[in-house]
Design a protein around this motif. Structure first.
Motif, PDB file in Angstrom:
ATOM      1  N   SER A  79      32.555  55.950 -64.196  1.00 58.95           N
ATOM      2  CA  SER A  79      33.577  56.346 -63.235  1.00 58.95           C
ATOM      3  C   SER A  79      34.498  55.179 -62.903  1.00 58.95           C
ATOM      4  CB  SER A  79      32.913  56.869 -61.961  1.00 58.95           C
ATOM      5  OG  SER A  79      33.869  57.219 -60.990  1.00 58.95           O
ATOM      6  N   ASN A  80      33.921  54.041 -62.582  1.00 59.08           N
ATOM      7  CA  ASN A  80      34.742  52.889 -62.202  1.00 59.08           C
ATOM      8  C   ASN A  80      35.564  52.380 -63.385  1.00 59.08           C
ATOM      9  OD1 ASN A  80      35.127  50.905 -59.840  1.00 59.08           O
ATOM     10  ND2 ASN A  80      34.818  49.558 -61.588  1.00 59.08           N
ATOM     11  N   PHE A  81      34.975  52.403 -64.585  1.00 55.79           N
ATOM     12  CA  PHE A  81      35.686  51.938 -65.773  1.00 55.79           C
ATOM     13  C   PHE A  81      36.903  52.821 -66.050  1.00 55.79           C
ATOM     14  CE2 PHE A  81      36.506  51.035 -70.218  1.00 55.79           C
ATOM     15  CZ  PHE A  81      36.219  49.681 -70.322  1.00 55.79           C
ATOM     16  N   ILE A  82      36.704  54.141 -65.898  1.00 53.75           N
ATOM     17  CA  ILE A  82      37.813  55.081 -66.098  1.00 53.75           C
ATOM     18  C   ILE A  82      38.918  54.840 -65.077  1.00 53.75           C
ATOM     19  CG2 ILE A  82      38.489  57.506 -65.898  1.00 53.75           C
ATOM     20  CD1 ILE A  82      35.731  58.217 -67.089  1.00 53.75           C
ATOM     21  N   ILE A  83      38.537  54.686 -63.805  1.00 55.02           N
ATOM     22  CA  ILE A  83      39.529  54.488 -62.744  1.00 55.02           C
ATOM     23  C   ILE A  83      40.338  53.218 -62.987  1.00 55.02           C
ATOM     24  CG2 ILE A  83      39.809  53.975 -60.282  1.00 55.02           C
ATOM     25  CD1 ILE A  83      37.415  55.871 -59.782  1.00 55.02           C
ATOM     26  N   ARG A  84      39.660  52.130 -63.315  1.00 59.23           N
ATOM     27  CA  ARG A  84      40.368  50.870 -63.548  1.00 59.23           C
ATOM     28  C   ARG A  84      41.256  50.938 -64.794  1.00 59.23           C
ATOM     29  NH1 ARG A  84      40.359  49.711 -58.650  1.00 59.23           N
ATOM     30  NH2 ARG A  84      38.380  49.021 -57.739  1.00 59.23           N
ATOM     31  N   SER A  85      40.887  51.769 -65.751  1.00 59.90           N
ATOM     32  CA  SER A  85      41.643  51.881 -66.992  1.00 59.90           C
ATOM     33  C   SER A  85      42.936  52.667 -66.819  1.00 59.90           C
ATOM     34  CB  SER A  85      40.789  52.542 -68.083  1.00 59.90           C
ATOM     35  OG  SER A  85      39.662  51.759 -68.387  1.00 59.90           O
ATOM     36  N   PHE A  86      42.961  53.605 -65.857  1.00 62.58           N
ATOM     37  CA  PHE A  86      44.114  54.508 -65.733  1.00 62.58           C
ATOM     38  C   PHE A  86      44.924  54.332 -64.457  1.00 62.58           C
ATOM     39  CE2 PHE A  86      41.354  56.917 -68.678  1.00 62.58           C
ATOM     40  CZ  PHE A  86      42.259  57.126 -69.714  1.00 62.58           C
ATOM     41  N   GLU A  87      44.430  53.552 -63.489  1.00 60.52           N
ATOM     42  CA  GLU A  87      45.114  53.509 -62.202  1.00 60.52           C
ATOM     43  C   GLU A  87      46.509  52.881 -62.291  1.00 60.52           C
ATOM     44  OE1 GLU A  87      42.707  51.358 -59.494  1.00 60.52           O
ATOM     45  OE2 GLU A  87      42.821  49.445 -60.579  1.00 60.52           O
ATOM     46  N   HIS A  88      46.770  52.058 -63.315  1.00 63.65           N
ATOM     47  CA  HIS A  88      48.102  51.474 -63.454  1.00 63.65           C
ATOM     48  C   HIS A  88      49.124  52.515 -63.920  1.00 63.65           C
ATOM     49  CE1 HIS A  88      46.609  51.358 -67.579  1.00 63.65           C
ATOM     50  NE2 HIS A  88      47.856  51.199 -67.996  1.00 63.65           N
ATOM     51  N   LYS A  89      48.652  53.618 -64.497  1.00 64.73           N
ATOM     52  CA  LYS A  89      49.541  54.693 -64.948  1.00 64.73           C
ATOM     53  C   LYS A  89      49.710  55.766 -63.879  1.00 64.73           C
ATOM     54  CE  LYS A  89      48.312  54.153 -69.846  1.00 64.73           C
ATOM     55  NZ  LYS A  89      47.759  54.835 -71.052  1.00 64.73           N
ATOM     56  N   SER A  90      48.579  56.216 -63.322  1.00 63.48           N
ATOM     57  CA  SER A  90      48.627  57.281 -62.326  1.00 63.48           C
ATOM     58  C   SER A  90      47.334  57.282 -61.532  1.00 63.48           C
ATOM     59  CB  SER A  90      48.817  58.638 -63.008  1.00 63.48           C
ATOM     60  OG  SER A  90      48.527  59.697 -62.116  1.00 63.48           O
ATOM     61  N   TYR A  91      47.449  57.166 -60.203  1.00 66.02           N
ATOM     62  CA  TYR A  91      46.243  57.228 -59.377  1.00 66.02           C
ATOM     63  C   TYR A  91      45.553  58.579 -59.513  1.00 66.02           C
ATOM     64  CZ  TYR A  91      47.683  52.886 -57.099  1.00 66.02           C
ATOM     65  OH  TYR A  91      48.024  51.587 -56.846  1.00 66.02           O
ATOM     66  N   TYR A  92      46.345  59.631 -59.611  1.00 61.24           N
ATOM     67  CA  TYR A  92      45.741  60.958 -59.726  1.00 61.24           C
ATOM     68  C   TYR A  92      44.936  61.081 -61.021  1.00 61.24           C
ATOM     69  CZ  TYR A  92      45.089  65.952 -60.058  1.00 61.24           C
ATOM     70  OH  TYR A  92      44.520  67.192 -60.183  1.00 61.24           O
ATOM     71  N   THR A  93      45.499  60.633 -62.130  1.00 55.54           N
ATOM     72  CA  THR A  93      44.778  60.677 -63.408  1.00 55.54           C
ATOM     73  C   THR A  93      43.510  59.842 -63.343  1.00 55.54           C
ATOM     74  OG1 THR A  93      46.836  60.982 -64.643  1.00 55.54           O
ATOM     75  CG2 THR A  93      44.937  60.175 -65.883  1.00 55.54           C
TER      76      THR A  93
END
Length: 251
Positions: A79-93
């Motif tokens: 979960s954390n790895f996914i969030i850190r990987s995508f948060e620069h593009k879209s917080y919702y994603t």
């Protein structure tokens, strides 16, 4: 509930996220206990059981409980790895992807448990591992999104925080009464919804068995839809020449 960053969230968003995910955790935990005879939304009891099996040298059980603990760990890690990987593009994603993965896991449990589960120990161990992974995903997601304020399956920590915050709120030297009051409301919301989810899960499991796991993805889809609906309305407004106000979606 999922579209904003940790530092740009309202009390209402945190409370809604806390209530919905706590209900899911309580629901899964009691349903898992009734169907699989094991709690599936926390790991404190599993650590105690692991220690007991180590003392008694039950090697198969030692391996099983170690795998279960790792499944919760890997759920949180993923979960954390996914969030850190995508948060620069879209917080919702970034925030919704772990929820989507959790939905697929719970649908698998619902389908397998309702149509194929024969009650063997091996089947139980695999399903419990899947549910622990799903709860690790969810627990880390809500904790990360809320800045550590919301943890929907860690009730020991919740009572610890709640006790300290009530003392802070009532203390005559308190300088942050409003903030502390909001935290208390969040904690009590988690506790109430967790208990409610457990009661509902227990009642319906006795009636419908593993089919009740079909209901949990509907709650999670509601969480996803809550943030999608303003964006969809805004795009429709633009399509028909009526520009609307955005809701701080980071694209």
């Amino acid at each position: 509930m999922l579209r904003n960053s940790t530092t740009n969230r309202t009390f209402r968003e945190n409370q809604m996220l806390a209530s919905s995910t706590a209900f899911v955790s309580g629901y899964i935990n009691v349903a898992g206990m009734l169907g699989l005879l094991v709690f599936t939304s926390n790991v404190t009891g599993h650590v105690a059981s692991l220690a007991n099996h180590i003392v008694r040298q039950h090697f198969h059980e030692i391996m099983v409980f170690m795998i279960w603990l790792l499944m919760f760990f890997f759920g949180a890690f993923t979960s954390n790895f996914i969030i850190r990987s995508f948060e620069h593009k879209s917080y919702y994603t970034a925030h919704s992807t772990p929820v989507i993965l959790e939905i697929f896991i719970l649908l698998f449990v619902a389908i397998y448990g309702n149509h194929f589960f024969a009650g063997s120990d091996t089947e139980r161990e695999y399903i419990i591992g899947a549910l622990l992974f799903a709860n690790g995903l969810q627990n880390n997601m809500v904790s990360t999104v809320s800045g550590g304020l919301v943890k929907t399956s860690h009730l020991t920590g919740l009572f610890t925080d709640l006790g300290g915050e009530v003392a802070e709120w009532l203390h005559p030297k308190s300088l942050k009464a409003k903030i502390t009051k909001e935290k208390i409301l969040i904690r009590t919301t988690i506790l109430g919804c967790y208990i409610t989810g457990g009661i509902v899960g227990g009642i319906f499991f006795d009636i419908y068995g593993f089919a009740i796991f079909y209901f949990v993805p509907l709650i999670l889809l509601t969480i996803l839809y809550y943030d999608l609906s303003p964006l969809a309305l805004h795009k429709l407004a633009r399509l028909f020449g009526r520009p609307g106000k955005t809701n701080n979606f980071k694209q």
